[in-house]
Each structure stands twice: as structure tokens, then as C-alpha cells.
Design a protein around this motif. Structure first.
Motif, PDB file in Angstrom:
ATOM      1  N   LEU A   1       0.942  -1.398   0.190  1.00  0.00           N
ATOM      2  CA  LEU A   1       0.566   0.228   0.021  1.00  0.00           C
ATOM      3  C   LEU A   1       1.041   1.587   0.066  1.00  0.00           C
ATOM      4  N   ILE A   2       2.271   1.364   0.578  1.00  0.00           N
ATOM      5  CA  ILE A   2       2.666   2.980   1.231  1.00  0.00           C
ATOM      6  C   ILE A   2       4.028   3.018  -0.525  1.00  0.00           C
ATOM      7  N   LEU A   3       4.044   1.540  -1.048  1.00  0.00           N
ATOM      8  CA  LEU A   3       4.654   2.071  -2.155  1.00  0.00           C
ATOM      9  C   LEU A   3       3.755   1.695  -3.824  1.00  0.00           C
ATOM     10  N   GLY A   4       2.663   1.567  -3.036  1.00  0.00           N
ATOM     11  CA  GLY A   4       1.687   1.848  -4.603  1.00  0.00           C
ATOM     12  C   GLY A   4       1.638   0.341  -5.529  1.00  0.00           C
ATOM     13  N   VAL A   5       2.063  -0.343  -4.918  1.00  0.00           N
ATOM     14  CA  VAL A   5       2.565  -1.999  -5.760  1.00  0.00           C
ATOM     15  C   VAL A   5       0.913  -2.680  -5.646  1.00  0.00           C
ATOM     16  N   GLU A   6       1.091  -3.699  -6.098  1.00  0.00           N
ATOM     17  CA  GLU A   6      -0.197  -4.636  -5.598  1.00  0.00           C
ATOM     18  C   GLU A   6       0.638  -6.000  -5.370  1.00  0.00           C
ATOM     19  N   PRO A   7      -0.360  -6.341  -4.183  1.00  0.00           N
ATOM     20  CA  PRO A   7      -0.273  -7.800  -3.663  1.00  0.00           C
ATOM     21  C   PRO A   7      -0.408  -9.011  -4.471  1.00  0.00           C
ATOM     22  N   ASN A   8       1.313  -9.692  -3.766  1.00  0.00           N
ATOM     23  CA  ASN A   8       2.106 -10.801  -4.549  1.00  0.00           C
ATOM     24  C   ASN A   8       1.702 -11.968  -4.294  1.00  0.00           C
ATOM     25  N   PRO A   9       0.417 -12.645  -4.303  1.00  0.00           N
ATOM     26  CA  PRO A   9      -0.173 -13.762  -3.293  1.00  0.00           C
ATOM     27  C   PRO A   9       1.348 -14.540  -3.400  1.00  0.00           C
ATOM     28  N   ALA A  10       2.272 -14.652  -3.942  1.00  0.00           N
ATOM     29  CA  ALA A  10       3.410 -15.729  -3.756  1.00  0.00           C
ATOM     30  C   ALA A  10       3.836 -15.692  -2.416  1.00  0.00           C
ATOM     31  N   ASN A  11       4.031 -13.917  -2.484  1.00  0.00           N
ATOM     32  CA  ASN A  11       5.143 -13.486  -1.271  1.00  0.00           C
ATOM     33  C   ASN A  11       4.339 -11.649  -0.785  1.00  0.00           C
ATOM     34  N   THR A  12       5.013 -10.801  -0.948  1.00  0.00           N
ATOM     35  CA  THR A  12       4.688 -10.304  -0.561  1.00  0.00           C
ATOM     36  C   THR A  12       5.029  -8.415  -1.261  1.00  0.00           C
ATOM     37  N   PRO A  13       4.871  -7.285  -1.469  1.00  0.00           N
ATOM     38  CA  PRO A  13       4.960  -6.481  -2.477  1.00  0.00           C
ATOM     39  C   PRO A  13       6.077  -5.934  -1.647  1.00  0.00           C
ATOM     40  N   LEU A  14       6.618  -5.820  -0.754  1.00  0.00           N
ATOM     41  CA  LEU A  14       7.378  -5.289   0.370  1.00  0.00           C
ATOM     42  C   LEU A  14       9.066  -5.966  -1.007  1.00  0.00           C
ATOM     43  N   SER A  15       9.148  -6.912  -0.915  1.00  0.00           N
ATOM     44  CA  SER A  15      10.630  -7.503  -0.992  1.00  0.00           C
ATOM     45  C   SER A  15      10.135  -9.088  -0.960  1.00  0.00           C
ATOM     46  N   PHE A  16      10.520 -10.006  -1.724  1.00  0.00           N
ATOM     47  CA  PHE A  16      10.695 -11.302  -1.775  1.00  0.00           C
ATOM     48  C   PHE A  16      11.566 -11.778  -1.003  1.00  0.00           C
ATOM     49  N   VAL A  95      -3.704  -6.497   4.233  1.00  0.00           N
ATOM     50  CA  VAL A  95      -4.356  -5.724   3.451  1.00  0.00           C
ATOM     51  C   VAL A  95      -2.499  -6.370   2.384  1.00  0.00           C
ATOM     52  N   LEU A  96      -1.547  -6.121   3.383  1.00  0.00           N
ATOM     53  CA  LEU A  96      -0.532  -6.530   2.048  1.00  0.00           C
ATOM     54  C   LEU A  96      -0.416  -7.999   1.762  1.00  0.00           C
ATOM     55  N   TYR A  97      -1.269  -9.213   2.370  1.00  0.00           N
ATOM     56  CA  TYR A  97      -1.255 -10.494   1.950  1.00  0.00           C
ATOM     57  C   TYR A  97      -2.137 -10.102   0.701  1.00  0.00           C
ATOM     58  N   GLY A  98      -2.957  -8.925   0.841  1.00  0.00           N
ATOM     59  CA  GLY A  98      -4.504  -9.504  -0.282  1.00  0.00           C
ATOM     60  C   GLY A  98      -5.584  -9.773   0.348  1.00  0.00           C
ATOM     61  N   TYR A  99      -5.392 -10.392   1.284  1.00  0.00           N
ATOM     62  CA  TYR A  99      -7.041 -10.784   2.150  1.00  0.00           C
ATOM     63  C   TYR A  99      -8.220  -9.877   2.323  1.00  0.00           C
ATOM     64  N   THR A 100      -8.630  -8.743   1.950  1.00  0.00           N
ATOM     65  CA  THR A 100      -9.104  -7.526   2.862  1.00  0.00           C
ATOM     66  C   THR A 100      -8.546  -7.488   0.903  1.00  0.00           C
ATOM     67  N   ASN A 101     -10.463  -6.141   0.862  1.00  0.00           N
ATOM     68  CA  ASN A 101     -10.669  -5.674   0.100  1.00  0.00           C
ATOM     69  C   ASN A 101     -10.218  -3.981  -1.207  1.00  0.00           C
ATOM     70  N   VAL A 102      -8.943  -3.967  -0.016  1.00  0.00           N
ATOM     71  CA  VAL A 102      -8.256  -3.025  -0.628  1.00  0.00           C
ATOM     72  C   VAL A 102      -7.929  -3.161  -2.108  1.00  0.00           C
ATOM     73  N   TYR A 103      -7.745  -2.186  -3.026  1.00  0.00           N
ATOM     74  CA  TYR A 103      -6.971  -2.156  -4.909  1.00  0.00           C
ATOM     75  C   TYR A 103      -6.973  -1.157  -4.492  1.00  0.00           C
ATOM     76  N   PHE A 104      -6.303  -1.141  -7.162  1.00  0.00           N
ATOM     77  CA  PHE A 104      -5.331  -0.538  -6.777  1.00  0.00           C
ATOM     78  C   PHE A 104      -4.971  -0.183  -7.785  1.00  0.00           C
ATOM     79  N   HIS A 186     -10.529   2.123  -2.659  1.00  0.00           N
ATOM     80  CA  HIS A 186      -8.931   1.683  -3.185  1.00  0.00           C
ATOM     81  C   HIS A 186      -7.934   2.555  -2.596  1.00  0.00           C
ATOM     82  N   SER A 187      -7.270   2.188  -2.814  1.00  0.00           N
ATOM     83  CA  SER A 187      -5.761   1.842  -1.267  1.00  0.00           C
ATOM     84  C   SER A 187      -5.311   3.809  -0.846  1.00  0.00           C
ATOM     85  N   TYR A 188      -5.318   4.580  -2.380  1.00  0.00           N
ATOM     86  CA  TYR A 188      -5.198   5.925  -1.993  1.00  0.00           C
ATOM     87  C   TYR A 188      -6.167   6.881  -1.087  1.00  0.00           C
TER      88      TYR A 188
END
Length: 211
Positions: A1-16, A95-104, A186-188
Motif C-alpha cells: 500500500l505504501i509503495l503503491g504496488v499490488e500484493p503478490n500472492p506468492a510473497n509480498t509487495p515489499l520484497s521477496f 491488507v499487504l497479503y491481499g486478504y482485504t478488498n483494498v484495490y490499486f 482504493h489504496s489511496y
């Protein structure tokens, strides 16, 4: 959310390479230090405006708030903010892992819904907060052990805005996070709504009105 990128179900939007504990620590740091920054900047500005620069206008009958009360308000807030942040971390991990309805992407639900969603946010959260707040007052154990510290300050100032028992503050903030589990947001809009809520919390304690 902070970085404005979509969650990656395999890991995380912050860093693998980030473990969940490192993610949690980063989220806690953002919430806690962001909370301190908002608290001290905006509470101080509000206090100076209402209680110093225009004191005679807002309090024509006079008002004296002892420094000891201000110190107690600030101490309780500073103690509560990091604990409230810790309690909020699991919700933001969802939110980070995509378990909510926050969208980008605005296109996911359209521009019209994007501007209607804050109205839904207001109705949903205000309704839940009313019942949570009422419960904190109507149930003696909750009032005496959780909510009472917030009401020890009879002449409230902006610095009492976050002077909660941490469970109290977290509980009253919980509806904002529950909203995105029920409705798309929406994330914003989500980030902006949380910031506005903090401003509103200060506003309802600063004794300032448009009357």
C-alpha cells in the motif's frame, strides 16, 4: 500500500526477501512514528491556535489548563501510540497479503464507485464506532478498566486526542480496518481516510468550531 504496488500472492509487495516479521516491524514503525509525527505537529498547531493565539475568542470566560494535565495527556498518548500500532499490525498484514478488498487500479470498480466509497466508509465506520463507544460507557468493567483514562481530562485539549488506553484506541479504530474487509476501497482512498480520521480525532478535542 505504501509503495503503491499490488500484493503478490506468492510473497509480498515489499520484497521477496522480507520475512513476515520484518514486514510486521516495518508496518509497526510506519504506524508508530507516523502517529507521533501527526500527533505532535497537528496537536501542537491546534493547541497554539485555540489555546494561545485566539484564547480570548474561544474562551471569553477564561480557561486555565494546568501544565500537569498537558503532560499527562502527552505521556498517555506517547505510551499508547506504539501499543495501538502493534495491535494494528495484523490488520495491515491482511491488507499487504491481499486478504482485504483494498484495490490499486481505479478501473477495477470505476471512477463513480471510487468517489462513492468514502460515503460508505463514513456510514459504516460511524455506525460501528457509535456502538463500540456506547459499550465502553454502558458496560461498567469496560468503562472502569479501559475507557475511563480518556475521561480523566475534564478540560480537553488537542493533546488528549490520542490519550486512550491502547485497547480503547484500537477498538475505536477497528471499524476503519474492518471496512476494507467488507467493501472495496482504493489504496489511496484508504490511506487518505486514515489520515483524515486522525485529523478528525484531533478536531473533536480542540474545542474549536465554526459557530
Amino acid at each position: 500500500l505504501i509503495l503503491g504496488v499490488e500484493p503478490n500472492p506468492a510473497n509480498t509487495p515489499l520484497s521477496f526477501d522480507y520475512s513476515v516479521w520484518r514486514q510486521a516491524a516495518l508496518i509497526w514503525s510506519l504506524i508508530t512514528f507516523g502517529g507521533y509525527i501527526v500527533y505532535f505537529i497537528f496537536c501542537t498547531l491546534s493547541y497554539l491556535w485555540t489555546f494561545k493565539l485566539y484564547k480570548n475568542y474561544y474562551f471569553p470566560q477564561g480557561l486555565v489548563v494546568p501544565w500537569s494535565q498537558l503532560g499527562s495527556e502527552i505521556f498517555l498518548s506517547c505510551w499508547s501510540i506504539p501499543i495501538m500500532g502493534l495491535l494494528t499490525v495484523p490488520l495491515e498484514l491482511l491488507v499487504l497479503y491481499g486478504y482485504t478488498n483494498v484495490y490499486f487500479n481505479v478501473s477495477d470498480y470505476g471512477m463513480a464507485y471510487m468517489f462513492v466509497s468514502p460515503v460508505l466508509f463514513l456510514i459504516f465506520t460511524d455506525s460501528l464506532i457509535y456502538w463500540i463507544h456506547r459499550g465502553l460507557h454502558d458496560i461498567p468493567w469496560l468503562y472502569n478498566n479501559i475507557h475511563k483514562p480518556h475521561h480523566t481530562f475534564k478540560e480537553v485539549t488537542p493533546f488528549s486526542a490520542l490519550s486512550f488506553h491502547p485497547v480503547d484506541g484500537w477498538a475505536q479504530g477497528l471499524p476503519y480496518h474492518l471496512f476494507v474487509m467488507v467493501f472495496p476501497f482504493h489504496s489511496y482512498m484508504y490511506f487518505g481516510a486514515l489520515l483524515v480520521v486522525n485529523m478528525w480525532t484531533i478536531n473533536i478535542h480542540d474545542r474549536w468550531s465554526l459557530d
